[in-house]
Motif scaffolding. Structure first.
Motif, PDB file in Angstrom:
ATOM      1  N   TYR A 507      -3.592  -4.149 -13.058  1.00 27.70           N
ATOM      2  CA  TYR A 507      -4.808  -4.915 -12.805  1.00 27.70           C
ATOM      3  C   TYR A 507      -4.594  -5.962 -11.714  1.00 27.70           C
ATOM      4  O   TYR A 507      -5.499  -6.237 -10.920  1.00 27.70           O
ATOM      5  CB  TYR A 507      -5.309  -5.554 -14.095  1.00 27.70           C
ATOM      6  CG  TYR A 507      -6.119  -4.595 -14.926  1.00 27.70           C
ATOM      7  CD1 TYR A 507      -7.400  -4.228 -14.537  1.00 27.70           C
ATOM      8  CD2 TYR A 507      -5.590  -4.031 -16.089  1.00 27.70           C
ATOM      9  CE1 TYR A 507      -8.140  -3.313 -15.278  1.00 27.70           C
ATOM     10  CE2 TYR A 507      -6.316  -3.115 -16.839  1.00 27.70           C
ATOM     11  CZ  TYR A 507      -7.592  -2.769 -16.425  1.00 27.70           C
ATOM     12  OH  TYR A 507      -8.320  -1.856 -17.158  1.00 27.70           O
ATOM     13  N   VAL A 508      -3.410  -6.572 -11.671  1.00 29.31           N
ATOM     14  CA  VAL A 508      -3.099  -7.504 -10.582  1.00 29.31           C
ATOM     15  C   VAL A 508      -3.187  -6.770  -9.248  1.00 29.31           C
ATOM     16  O   VAL A 508      -3.792  -7.261  -8.281  1.00 29.31           O
ATOM     17  CB  VAL A 508      -1.696  -8.117 -10.769  1.00 29.31           C
ATOM     18  CG1 VAL A 508      -1.260  -8.862  -9.508  1.00 29.31           C
ATOM     19  CG2 VAL A 508      -1.675  -9.061 -11.961  1.00 29.31           C
ATOM     20  N   THR A 509      -2.599  -5.581  -9.198  1.00 26.20           N
ATOM     21  CA  THR A 509      -2.621  -4.784  -7.968  1.00 26.20           C
ATOM     22  C   THR A 509      -4.036  -4.433  -7.563  1.00 26.20           C
ATOM     23  O   THR A 509      -4.420  -4.586  -6.390  1.00 26.20           O
ATOM     24  CB  THR A 509      -1.800  -3.494  -8.166  1.00 26.20           C
ATOM     25  OG1 THR A 509      -0.463  -3.834  -8.521  1.00 26.20           O
ATOM     26  CG2 THR A 509      -1.798  -2.650  -6.911  1.00 26.20           C
ATOM     27  N   GLU A 510      -4.824  -3.962  -8.518  1.00 25.35           N
ATOM     28  CA  GLU A 510      -6.192  -3.543  -8.208  1.00 25.35           C
ATOM     29  C   GLU A 510      -7.047  -4.727  -7.771  1.00 25.35           C
ATOM     30  O   GLU A 510      -7.830  -4.627  -6.811  1.00 25.35           O
ATOM     31  CB  GLU A 510      -6.828  -2.863  -9.414  1.00 25.35           C
ATOM     32  CG  GLU A 510      -8.233  -2.335  -9.133  1.00 25.35           C
ATOM     33  CD  GLU A 510      -8.840  -1.651 -10.337  1.00 25.35           C
ATOM     34  OE1 GLU A 510      -9.036  -0.417 -10.254  1.00 25.35           O
ATOM     35  OE2 GLU A 510      -9.106  -2.335 -11.349  1.00 25.35           O
ATOM     36  N   ALA A 511      -6.905  -5.859  -8.448  1.00 24.89           N
ATOM     37  CA  ALA A 511      -7.711  -7.035  -8.098  1.00 24.89           C
ATOM     38  C   ALA A 511      -7.376  -7.517  -6.691  1.00 24.89           C
ATOM     39  O   ALA A 511      -8.275  -7.867  -5.910  1.00 24.89           O
ATOM     40  CB  ALA A 511      -7.473  -8.147  -9.119  1.00 24.89           C
ATOM     41  N   ALA A 512      -6.088  -7.562  -6.354  1.00 26.77           N
ATOM     42  CA  ALA A 512      -5.689  -7.979  -5.008  1.00 26.77           C
ATOM     43  C   ALA A 512      -6.209  -7.004  -3.964  1.00 26.77           C
ATOM     44  O   ALA A 512      -6.678  -7.397  -2.891  1.00 26.77           O
ATOM     45  CB  ALA A 512      -4.171  -8.084  -4.931  1.00 26.77           C
ATOM     46  N   HIS A 513      -6.135  -5.712  -4.273  1.00 27.05           N
ATOM     47  CA  HIS A 513      -6.597  -4.672  -3.354  1.00 27.05           C
ATOM     48  C   HIS A 513      -8.093  -4.797  -3.098  1.00 27.05           C
ATOM     49  O   HIS A 513      -8.557  -4.779  -1.943  1.00 27.05           O
ATOM     50  CB  HIS A 513      -6.259  -3.303  -3.962  1.00 27.05           C
ATOM     51  CG  HIS A 513      -6.663  -2.150  -3.109  1.00 27.05           C
ATOM     52  ND1 HIS A 513      -7.524  -1.163  -3.558  1.00 27.05           N
ATOM     53  CD2 HIS A 513      -6.337  -1.809  -1.838  1.00 27.05           C
ATOM     54  CE1 HIS A 513      -7.701  -0.271  -2.605  1.00 27.05           C
ATOM     55  NE2 HIS A 513      -6.994  -0.630  -1.558  1.00 27.05           N
ATOM     56  N   ARG A 514      -8.849  -4.940  -4.162  1.00 31.30           N
ATOM     57  CA  ARG A 514     -10.302  -5.060  -4.017  1.00 31.30           C
ATOM     58  C   ARG A 514     -10.700  -6.310  -3.230  1.00 31.30           C
ATOM     59  O   ARG A 514     -11.577  -6.257  -2.361  1.00 31.30           O
ATOM     60  CB  ARG A 514     -10.951  -5.103  -5.405  1.00 31.30           C
ATOM     61  CG  ARG A 514     -11.011  -3.777  -6.147  1.00 31.30           C
ATOM     62  CD  ARG A 514     -11.695  -3.986  -7.473  1.00 31.30           C
ATOM     63  NE  ARG A 514     -12.060  -2.739  -8.126  1.00 31.30           N
ATOM     64  CZ  ARG A 514     -12.876  -2.655  -9.174  1.00 31.30           C
ATOM     65  NH1 ARG A 514     -13.386  -3.768  -9.694  1.00 31.30           N
ATOM     66  NH2 ARG A 514     -13.170  -1.506  -9.713  1.00 31.30           N
ATOM     67  N   MET A 515     -10.072  -7.430  -3.572  1.00 32.83           N
ATOM     68  CA  MET A 515     -10.456  -8.675  -2.917  1.00 32.83           C
ATOM     69  C   MET A 515     -10.089  -8.654  -1.440  1.00 32.83           C
ATOM     70  O   MET A 515     -10.834  -9.159  -0.597  1.00 32.83           O
ATOM     71  CB  MET A 515      -9.821  -9.873  -3.614  1.00 32.83           C
ATOM     72  CG  MET A 515     -10.490 -11.191  -3.247  1.00 32.83           C
ATOM     73  SD  MET A 515      -9.697 -12.639  -3.986  1.00 32.83           S
ATOM     74  CE  MET A 515      -9.933 -12.306  -5.729  1.00 32.83           C
ATOM     75  N   ALA A 516      -8.933  -8.077  -1.107  1.00 29.14           N
ATOM     76  CA  ALA A 516      -8.541  -7.981   0.298  1.00 29.14           C
ATOM     77  C   ALA A 516      -9.544  -7.139   1.078  1.00 29.14           C
ATOM     78  O   ALA A 516      -9.938  -7.498   2.199  1.00 29.14           O
ATOM     79  CB  ALA A 516      -7.140  -7.387   0.415  1.00 29.14           C
ATOM     80  N   THR A 592       0.354 -11.662   0.578  1.00 28.61           N
ATOM     81  CA  THR A 592       0.435 -11.334  -0.844  1.00 28.61           C
ATOM     82  C   THR A 592      -0.194  -9.976  -1.131  1.00 28.61           C
ATOM     83  O   THR A 592       0.362  -9.159  -1.877  1.00 28.61           O
ATOM     84  CB  THR A 592      -0.240 -12.425  -1.683  1.00 28.61           C
ATOM     85  OG1 THR A 592       0.616 -13.581  -1.712  1.00 28.61           O
ATOM     86  CG2 THR A 592      -0.492 -11.978  -3.110  1.00 28.61           C
ATOM     87  N   ALA A 593      -1.367  -9.716  -0.554  1.00 24.32           N
ATOM     88  CA  ALA A 593      -2.031  -8.429  -0.790  1.00 24.32           C
ATOM     89  C   ALA A 593      -1.163  -7.274  -0.312  1.00 24.32           C
ATOM     90  O   ALA A 593      -1.067  -6.237  -0.978  1.00 24.32           O
ATOM     91  CB  ALA A 593      -3.385  -8.411  -0.084  1.00 24.32           C
ATOM     92  N   SER A 594      -0.500  -7.447   0.837  1.00 24.81           N
ATOM     93  CA  SER A 594       0.384  -6.399   1.334  1.00 24.81           C
ATOM     94  C   SER A 594       1.559  -6.185   0.383  1.00 24.81           C
ATOM     95  O   SER A 594       1.937  -5.041   0.087  1.00 24.81           O
ATOM     96  CB  SER A 594       0.895  -6.775   2.729  1.00 24.81           C
ATOM     97  OG  SER A 594       1.781  -5.794   3.221  1.00 24.81           O
TER      98      SER A 594
END
Length: 855
Positions: A507-516, A592-594
């Motif tokens: 979920y951390v990964t998905e949230a960062a991906h979506r927000m980026a 961070t997103a990367s």
């Protein structure tokens, strides 16, 4: 005793019992995260006195016979000529002097290790009952503390020797009992009920109850708490603490992290939009005047209520969806959310962004809808109900011409009228226009444990119809989310054999991906909202920071740090001074997103890295066409310069377009205007500091110095932070000092001792009871630009002698006139701040080997 629904209620005496624990004998005192090659040595902590105050109203039975001292014969180290305001004095068995005066209490101990602690001041209702500062008697308690009497009552000031580690346990229990709202943490109002038989108010002997409410920046404050808990977990685990302590830290870290992540899903938009906060419809603040979505909601802000059902899905599918809310994958809404009738939704026009931008709705950073959104909605609206022509709100008047916008809520009262607050709406008098936004997905069941059973539907999903969420998200929230994405991914989700941590990592990964993707969408470099525009504050585009910069540099006034156009008028864009902070935010988020998405989304990770790399290009753009992200590291290094330019331009405006000089210097009678003029004359940028920005600046620097491995790039980032630290160093706050040490691991001269003293002197109960600033050991200097009429002290007072606050306030500001004598002062109903201001730097400092707890 604490009353909490988060976990198990703690019985009476639990707090005192909890203080009896000790570190395991075999525990290692390591520095798991100390940077390779770091030259600094861990500062050895020790147990020190912490003040604990109990309050007894005049006439209340005292717990024991007290032998009051009402003379001052013990005061032998001062001549009589200077003790005229002394009412009583005693020298206790430890050789410590307690001095009562007509203006409060002083403690004088010539044996203190730190000379700054020799004289300690205690006055105001925090230390003397009801703020009655005229001491009429003193008595030693025989344990290093003192009883203090005034006409209004008696206080018992105990000095309890504790380690910071022990104090953090108090903050944790208070957080569970008072501040926790479904995992979110912030300052909260409480009610305290003394135990039966208690005649005074001793916060160790009673029950705290609270009803935590939504906060404007729930995600930011909770992210700070979560980061501290994650480092608590990592530190205890690597140092070999008891498994029960490790498990407790892990549970708190997961709960808080999930509470922040929930905000990235609670809107149901499915595009990474981070909500500011949310409420359940059962909460008082979520109620409307008529009990439905047509009534007025007094909790202000930009709020949406979900309406998700089969029939709502049909409605949403046939209702126009503004372009920015349309899904590219063809997904259909499962319902919609309707904006609540609030003051902001009806009237928040915002400020103009660019001096040359005219009155187009896109040049206002408020809640007015974009023209593209208006056109889409008008496509199906009947004649006579067209937005922007038949239905609109007057938000401004420019050169005698009225400016209209389409606000999210327009009523019969505000239609073709001045934007304002209309509380008369109802089902029989509904708004003429009430914005809706599609809901595409349910909240994942992963977050169910944050909710009461009554909020879980029969399908095991959270009942979204019980959710009211807050939009218009600021960059504050994004900064907190980004820092937590990095921290949780690297330091919490370290054991993927644990199913819960593995799922959390996803979920951390998905949230960062979506927000980026949301920020970079269409090269926007902003968070788009249901208005079709950016939110008011989440904006990282180059034009926002640099509009007209090149043209201003060609004007003669620029040599005096005044930004004007060819006509001599203020030409600084609204976001000019935000540039250095927001540039760091954007860089940190991309880095961070990367990092977080590298495994799950490698192509997108590379795309984010490429966008991040642009920040290190030779220069940023100063005119059209602006290149978002390009050269932002250089923009980040203009923190002081841009403060001085904005300040000098403000002074220029106040002086009717004259540059401030010693010859034309004059007072205006307005504290804020005079602060700009005086500070400009003396080139003093510290008078124009936004201390909230200082706090926000911590988050991107923290991410960047830990993630950036290129020495040259890291040096550029550190150089940017060094400008911020020029002021922060005098605050002596471990939040900033420990970050500075991490930025400079080679520096063995960083003043860690003062940062530690900040935590030593911090009270355990962070309650909003004023302390007094009328004292003889400080100079009072002019108010800062943002402090209005409150003057400042010339150095940071110890944390137990100044106002309780988060890190986003001015620690030098006084609270003039904050209290008057009140014999009926209510200590049982106040606001208690979260202990995050200690727990975050403490655990971070321990993990990175900057401090080492007492053995």
């Amino acid at each position: 005793m604490f009353n909490t629904t988060k976990r198990t209620k703690l019985a009476a005496g639990a707090l005192a019992a909890a203080m009896l624990f000790s570190l395991p004998v075999a525990q290692a005192f390591g520095s798991a995260g100390k940077p390779a090659g770091a030259k600094y040595q861990a500062y050895q902590l020790e147990a020190t006195p912490t003040k604990h105050v109990s309050y007894y109203k005049a006439g209340a039975a005292l717990p024991e016979t007290i032998d009051w001292v009402t003379a001052k014969e013990d005061l032998t180290f001062l001549p009589t000529a200077v003790t005229g305001d002394v009412t009583s004095a005693l020298k206790d068995a430890d050789g410590v002097y307690w001095i009562g005066t007509t203006n409060g209490l002083q403690r004088v101990n010539f044996k203190e290790k730190d000379a700054r602690d020799i004289v300690q001041y205690m006055a105001g209702p925090r230390y003397l009952y009801g703020g009655d500062d005229v001491v009429t008697g003193l008595a030693s308690d025989g344990k290093g503390g003192v009883w203090v009497r005034t006409a209004s009552g008696v206080t018992h000031i105990e000095l309890r020797v504790k380690t910071i580690y022990e104090k953090t346990h108090v903050y944790e229990m208070l957080n569970d009992a008072v501040q926790d709202r479904r995992g979110m943490v912030t300052g909260t109002e409480y009610t305290f009920t003394p135990n039966p038989g208690e005649t005074g108010i001793d916060f160790d002997k009673g029950t705290f109850t609270s009803n935590p409410k939504t906060d404007d920046n729930d995600g930011l404050w909770t992210a700070m708490y979560a980061i501290g808990e994650i480092f608590r977990y990592q530190t205890l685990k690597t140092e070999g603490a008891k498994q029960s302590e490790i498990d407790a830290a892990k549970a708190d870290a997961i709960r808080a992290t999930k509470a922040v992540l929930l905000l990235d899903y609670v809107s149901g938009r499915g595009n990474g939009f981070p909500a500011r906060s949310y409420m359940l419809t059962s909460e008082n603040a979520a109620q409307t005047s008529t009990g439905d979505d047509y009534g007025y909601q007094s909790q202000n802000g930009f709020w949406f209520h979900h309406r998700v059902s089969v029939t709502d899905a049909v409605y949403a599918a046939s209702n126009p969806i503004i372009p920015t809310m349309q899904r590219s994958d063809g997904a259909q809404p499962i319902g919609y959310s309707i904006v609540r009738v609030t003051k902001d939704a009806m009237s928040k026009k915002g400020d103009t962004l660019f001096p040359s931008g005219g009155t187009n709705v896109m040049n206002y950073n408020g809640l007015g809808l974009s023209q593209e959104a208006i056109d889409e909605l008008n496509a199906v609206r009947p004649a006579g109900q067209k937005l922007g022509s038949d239905i609109k709100t007057r938000v401004d008047t420019v050169d005698g011409v009225d400016v209209y916008q389409v606000m999210p809520v327009i009523t019969a009262q505000t239609n073709n009228n001045k934007a304002g607050e209309d509380t008369s709406t109802s089902a029989s008098n509904p708004p003429l226009f009430q914005l809706t936004v599609p809901v595409y997905e349910q909240i994942p069941t992963f977050f169910n444990d944050l909710f009461p059973a009554s909020a879980i539907g029969p399908d095991n999903y959270i009942d979204m119809n019980q959710i009211v969420y807050k939009a218009d998200t600021s960059s504050d929230e994004v900064a907190g989310h980004s820092a937590l994405f990095f921290t949780a991914y690297k330091y919490l989700c370290d054991d993927t054999s644990d199913p819960q941590l593995a799922e959390l990592k996803n979920y951390v990964t998905e949230a960062a991906h979506r927000m980026a993707d949301l920020i970079l969408k269409n090269d926007n470099y902003y968070i788009e909202d249901a208005t079709g525009k950016s939110t008011q504050w989440s904006r990282w585009l180059a034009k926002y920071f640099n509009d007209g910069r090149g043209a201003m540099e060609s004007q003669p006034q620029w040599a005096s740090k005044v930004g004007v156009d060819a006509n001599g008028d203020d030409a600084l864009s609204y976001g000019f001074e935000d540039g250095p902070l927001n540039a760091l935010q954007l860089m940190a988020f991309l880095k961070t997103a990367s990092y977080v998405t590298a495994e799950a989304y490698p192509l997108d990770s590379a795309r984010y890295q490429t966008a991040y790399d642009q920040a290190f290009e030779p220069e940023y753009s100063k005119a059209e066409p602006y290149a978002n992200g390009k050269g932002y590291i250089h923009l980040a290094q203009e923190y002081i310069e841009r403060r001085l330019i904005r300040q000098a331009t403000n002074a220029y405006n106040v002086l009717d377009n004259e540059i401030v000089t010693r010859d034309n210097y004059r007072h205006t009678g307005d504290e804020q205007e005079d602060s700009n003029i005086n500070a400009t004359l003396h080139n003093d940028w510290t008078q124009y500091i936004n201390y909230s920005d200082e706090e926000l600046g911590w988050f991107p620097v923290y991410q960047l110095i830990l993630l950036e491995q290129n020495p040259a790039r890291r040096a550029e980032i550190v150089a940017a932070y060094d400008q911020w630290y020029e002021n922060e160093v005098r605050e002596e706050n471990p939040f900033y000092t420990f970050l500075y040490q991490l930025a400079h691991p080679e520096d063995k001269t960083v003043d860690i001792a003062s940062a530690v003293r900040y935590m030593y002197r911090m009270p355990e109960y962070l309650i909003s009871v004023p302390a007094q600033y009328n004292r003889q050991d400080v100079f009072f200097i002019e108010n800062g630009d943002r402090d209005k009429k409150d003057k400042q002290v010339n150095y940071a007072l110890p944390t137990d002698e100044r106002r309780v606050m988060k890190n986003n306030g001015n620690p030098f500001r006084t609270d003039n006139g904050a209290y008057s004598v009140d014999p009926n002062y209510n200590y049982t109903y106040k606001t208690m701040e979260s202990g995050t201001i200690v727990t975050l730097p403490y655990w971070l400092g321990r993990y990175f080997g900057i401090i080492e707890e007492a053995r």
